[in-house]
Design a protein around this motif. Structure first.
Motif, PDB file in Angstrom:
ATOM      1  N   PRO A   1      53.214 -91.456 -30.084  1.00 49.90           N
ATOM      2  CA  PRO A   1      51.802 -91.267 -30.462  1.00 49.90           C
ATOM      3  C   PRO A   1      51.599 -90.840 -31.906  1.00 49.90           C
ATOM      4  CG  PRO A   1      52.220 -90.308 -28.309  1.00 49.90           C
ATOM      5  CD  PRO A   1      53.553 -90.690 -28.877  1.00 49.90           C
ATOM      6  N   ASN A   2      52.453 -89.933 -32.419  1.00 44.59           N
ATOM      7  CA  ASN A   2      52.285 -89.462 -33.794  1.00 44.59           C
ATOM      8  C   ASN A   2      52.459 -90.589 -34.805  1.00 44.59           C
ATOM      9  OD1 ASN A   2      51.792 -86.639 -33.319  1.00 44.59           O
ATOM     10  ND2 ASN A   2      53.939 -86.448 -32.727  1.00 44.59           N
ATOM     11  N   GLU A   3      53.511 -91.378 -34.607  1.00 40.66           N
ATOM     12  CA  GLU A   3      53.763 -92.482 -35.521  1.00 40.66           C
ATOM     13  C   GLU A   3      52.709 -93.572 -35.359  1.00 40.66           C
ATOM     14  OE1 GLU A   3      55.617 -94.779 -38.479  1.00 40.66           O
ATOM     15  OE2 GLU A   3      55.644 -92.644 -37.975  1.00 40.66           O
ATOM     16  N   ALA A   4      52.272 -93.817 -34.122  1.00 39.16           N
ATOM     17  CA  ALA A   4      51.271 -94.853 -33.867  1.00 39.16           C
ATOM     18  C   ALA A   4      49.951 -94.526 -34.568  1.00 39.16           C
ATOM     19  CB  ALA A   4      51.041 -94.995 -32.362  1.00 39.16           C
ATOM     20  N   ILE A   5      49.482 -93.282 -34.436  1.00 43.33           N
ATOM     21  CA  ILE A   5      48.209 -92.928 -35.063  1.00 43.33           C
ATOM     22  C   ILE A   5      48.346 -92.903 -36.580  1.00 43.33           C
ATOM     23  CG2 ILE A   5      48.391 -90.399 -35.111  1.00 43.33           C
ATOM     24  CD1 ILE A   5      45.279 -92.424 -34.082  1.00 43.33           C
ATOM     25  N   ARG A   6      49.527 -92.531 -37.078  1.00 39.27           N
ATOM     26  CA  ARG A   6      49.743 -92.546 -38.525  1.00 39.27           C
ATOM     27  C   ARG A   6      49.577 -93.960 -39.079  1.00 39.27           C
ATOM     28  NH1 ARG A   6      53.122 -93.702 -42.471  1.00 39.27           N
ATOM     29  NH2 ARG A   6      54.608 -94.738 -41.093  1.00 39.27           N
ATOM     30  N   LYS A   7      50.182 -94.931 -38.396  1.00 37.46           N
ATOM     31  CA  LYS A   7      50.063 -96.324 -38.830  1.00 37.46           C
ATOM     32  C   LYS A   7      48.630 -96.835 -38.657  1.00 37.46           C
ATOM     33  CE  LYS A   7      52.839 -98.888 -39.901  1.00 37.46           C
ATOM     34  NZ  LYS A   7      53.337 -99.285 -41.236  1.00 37.46           N
ATOM     35  N   TYR A   8      47.995 -96.447 -37.564  1.00 38.83           N
ATOM     36  CA  TYR A   8      46.623 -96.887 -37.296  1.00 38.83           C
ATOM     37  C   TYR A   8      45.689 -96.418 -38.408  1.00 38.83           C
ATOM     38  CZ  TYR A   8      42.910 -98.348 -33.992  1.00 38.83           C
ATOM     39  OH  TYR A   8      41.866 -98.979 -33.363  1.00 38.83           O
ATOM     40  N   VAL A   9      45.762 -95.136 -38.757  1.00 44.89           N
ATOM     41  CA  VAL A   9      44.914 -94.573 -39.811  1.00 44.89           C
ATOM     42  C   VAL A   9      45.225 -95.236 -41.149  1.00 44.89           C
ATOM     43  CG1 VAL A   9      44.401 -92.470 -41.119  1.00 44.89           C
ATOM     44  CG2 VAL A   9      44.593 -92.374 -38.632  1.00 44.89           C
ATOM     45  N   GLU A  10      46.501 -95.472 -41.407  1.00 50.05           N
ATOM     46  CA  GLU A  10      46.910 -96.110 -42.652  1.00 50.05           C
ATOM     47  C   GLU A  10      46.283 -97.496 -42.787  1.00 50.05           C
ATOM     48  OE1 GLU A  10      51.109 -97.825 -44.143  1.00 50.05           O
ATOM     49  OE2 GLU A  10      51.149 -95.680 -43.649  1.00 50.05           O
ATOM     50  N   PHE A  11      46.308 -98.264 -41.711  1.00 50.97           N
ATOM     51  CA  PHE A  11      45.714 -99.605 -41.738  1.00 50.97           C
ATOM     52  C   PHE A  11      44.191 -99.533 -41.827  1.00 50.97           C
ATOM     53  CE2 PHE A  11      49.864-101.094 -40.468  1.00 50.97           C
ATOM     54  CZ  PHE A  11      49.918-102.399 -40.934  1.00 50.97           C
ATOM     55  N   GLU A  12      43.574 -98.586 -41.130  1.00 54.05           N
ATOM     56  CA  GLU A  12      42.112 -98.458 -41.184  1.00 54.05           C
ATOM     57  C   GLU A  12      41.640 -98.120 -42.592  1.00 54.05           C
ATOM     58  OE1 GLU A  12      40.616 -97.077 -36.772  1.00 54.05           O
ATOM     59  OE2 GLU A  12      41.447 -95.534 -38.081  1.00 54.05           O
ATOM     60  N   ASP A  13      42.409 -97.296 -43.291  1.00 50.82           N
ATOM     61  CA  ASP A  13      42.043 -96.946 -44.664  1.00 50.82           C
ATOM     62  C   ASP A  13      42.263 -98.122 -45.613  1.00 50.82           C
ATOM     63  OD1 ASP A  13      41.187 -94.391 -44.112  1.00 50.82           O
ATOM     64  OD2 ASP A  13      43.152 -93.485 -44.427  1.00 50.82           O
ATOM     65  N   LYS A  14      43.319 -98.878 -45.372  1.00 52.03           N
ATOM     66  CA  LYS A  14      43.648-100.006 -46.254  1.00 52.03           C
ATOM     67  C   LYS A  14      42.693-101.174 -46.050  1.00 52.03           C
ATOM     68  CE  LYS A  14      47.537-102.963 -47.618  1.00 52.03           C
ATOM     69  NZ  LYS A  14      48.969-103.300 -47.348  1.00 52.03           N
ATOM     70  N   TYR A  15      42.309-101.424 -44.782  1.00 47.66           N
ATOM     71  CA  TYR A  15      41.447-102.563 -44.450  1.00 47.66           C
ATOM     72  C   TYR A  15      40.124-102.036 -43.891  1.00 47.66           C
ATOM     73  CZ  TYR A  15      45.825-105.152 -44.879  1.00 47.66           C
ATOM     74  OH  TYR A  15      47.001-105.695 -45.340  1.00 47.66           O
ATOM     75  N   SER A  16      39.176-101.806 -44.772  1.00 43.56           N
ATOM     76  CA  SER A  16      37.911-101.170 -44.393  1.00 43.56           C
ATOM     77  C   SER A  16      37.010-102.129 -43.622  1.00 43.56           C
ATOM     78  CB  SER A  16      37.195-100.687 -45.656  1.00 43.56           C
ATOM     79  OG  SER A  16      35.872-100.310 -45.372  1.00 43.56           O
TER      80      SER A  16
END
Length: 445
Positions: free
Chosen positions: A307-322
């Motif tokens: 879960p920690n790594e999954a949400i980290r990647k999710y947030v990273e992609f959400e910030d990169k692709y608005s």
């Protein structure tokens, strides 16, 4: 650099340091973070970042109970004995914030941040699978049914949405299970896809009332068909009139996205190969990035189940692709990637051929009657061969078919490969339709 840019740069730095882990959350803090982000009214950068961390941590905490629930449902349904599709998703951040703002509700009250979706063939199958699952819920020590809401009979009064929802609780987190028939799912995916093309969130009643009314009446018409009744001529006429009006409204909309898009059959095959290389897992979580400006995938990434790594990647992609720039970032999970094609089919239903955005009634009926196991490029190849009567021994050369009659089919090679695999098309001294599969072919064309 504006406030948003400063926030994002700081937030990305925090994400890279993996600071979003195991934060202690109070209900007051959770609700404060949701309210602040929804209203976008925090001027203190450090406070904004703190609220963002809280929001992401709270969303992350749904991943583990959601995955456990999906796995348990799969285990139960292995004894069900009938066809179904099941997948899970973690609700997108823009969706959550819009919902908080629209309903003036609190983040801790939302019950659909983690959700699973089951699709069955017919509406009667929804009742059957619910009755089957109820017996499992009754004896389950880990899952508790909070509420069951059936939207199928009358549909939601505002939008016409139809499905059966079960609110579950696991490890103190609320989860939503949607159960739909194929027709109900077809309607939901159609309004989702149209919302993106139109530039308005139609299920949230955002957009012209005429378009919203069209989808509501279309849902009623579908329900009549699914109930075994023939829709009245008056209803069909009204739906068709509204469709034409809605088509014009969408075509004239300033926000409308114009696609040069297509469904690539090869995408699924590539992902299945990747899945095989990485080995079997009960639930694989994928991050999908879709660019609705051009109607194509930016990336699919298989991510860890941690879960920690999954949400980290999710947030990273959400910030990169608005989402403000026309991107959609989704985290979905399923035991097989091909399942996502069924449960999130609006990503696979785009068509490059010129024509109306909204299908007429007859085309819609054909759409949900046929299974979605070939792409639109394959359908166009079938239609071309059928229109020109290339059956059996009457063949056309591969070069002529590809470069003349089907030159607009961007997925020609992978689409034809699928048709050959399914033996709908044969290649003997040229390409032709398989006479032995005529009934099956007629369903598609």
């Amino acid at each position: 650099m504006g406030k948003g840019g400063v926030y994002i740069n700081k937030l990305v730095a925090i994400i890279k340091q993996k600071k979003i882990i195991n934060m202690k959350l109070s209900k007051t803090l959770i609700d404060k973070s949701g309210r602040t982000l929804a209203l976008d009214n925090e001027t203190d950068i450090d406070k904004y970042i703190n609220y963002t961390e809280v929001f992401d941590e709270y969303r992350k905490n749904h991943i583990e109970p959601l995955s456990k629930t999906t796995l348990e449902l799969q285990q139960w349904l292995s004894k069900y004995g009938k066809d179904y599709f099941i997948a899970q998703r973690l609700k997108r951040k823009p969706q959550i914030l819009r919902k908080l703002k629209r309903f003036s509700t609190r983040l801790s009250q939302l019950q659909d941040i983690g959700g699973a979706r089951i699709i069955v063939d017919q509406n009667t199958g929804v009742d059957e699978i619910v009755n089957f699952l109820k017996k499992q819920f009754d004896v389950s020590k880990s899952l508790k049914v909070i509420r069951l809401t059936d939207y199928r009979g009358k549909g939601r009064e505002d939008s016409g949405y139809r499905a059966l929802h079960v609110i579950l609780e696991r490890d103190s987190y609320k989860l939503e299970l949607q159960i739909r028939s194929k027709i109900q799912h077809y309607w939901a995916e159609t309004i989702e896809r149209t919302s993106i093309v139109y530039g308005h969130h139609l299920k949230e009643l955002d957009g012209d009332p005429t378009v919203i009314k069209y989808f509501k009446l279309l849902s009623d018409l579908f329900y009549e068909i699914e109930s075994g009744r023939k829709p009245s001529a008056a209803l069909r006429t009204k739906v068709e009139d509204l469709r034409k009006q809605s088509e014009q409204i969408i075509q004239n909309a300033d926000e409308k996205n114009v696609f040069t898009s297509y469904v690539n059959e090869g995408v699924i095959k590539d992902l299945e190969r990747k899945e095989k290389r990485l080995g079997q897992s009960n639930i694989n979580n994928w991050i999908i990035v879709f660019n609705w400006n051009i109607g194509s995938f930016v990336t699919w990434e298989l991510i860890t189940n941690d879960p920690n790594e999954a949400i980290r990647k999710y947030v990273e992609f959400e910030d990169k692709y608005s989402s403000d720039k026309g991107y959609e970032v989704v985290m979905v999970g399923a035991s097989q990637i091909s399942t996502i094609r069924q449960t999130h089919s609006h990503y696979f239903g785009l068509n490059i051929y010129e024509g109306p955005i909204l299908e007429d009634v007859d085309s819609s009926i054909l759409g949900f009657s046929n299974t979605m196991n070939i792409d639109v490029g394959a359908r166009e190849i079938l239609r071309t061969l059928e229109r020109r009567h290339f059956w059996g021994s009457k063949t056309i050369s591969l070069d002529t078919l590809k470069n003349h009659f089907c030159k607009g089919v961007l997925t020609f090679d992978s689409s034809l490969e699928t048709l050959l695999e399914k033996e709908l098309v044969i290649n003997k001294n040229g390409i032709s339709l398989n006479l032995k599969m005529k009934n099956e072919i007629n369903k598609y064309v």
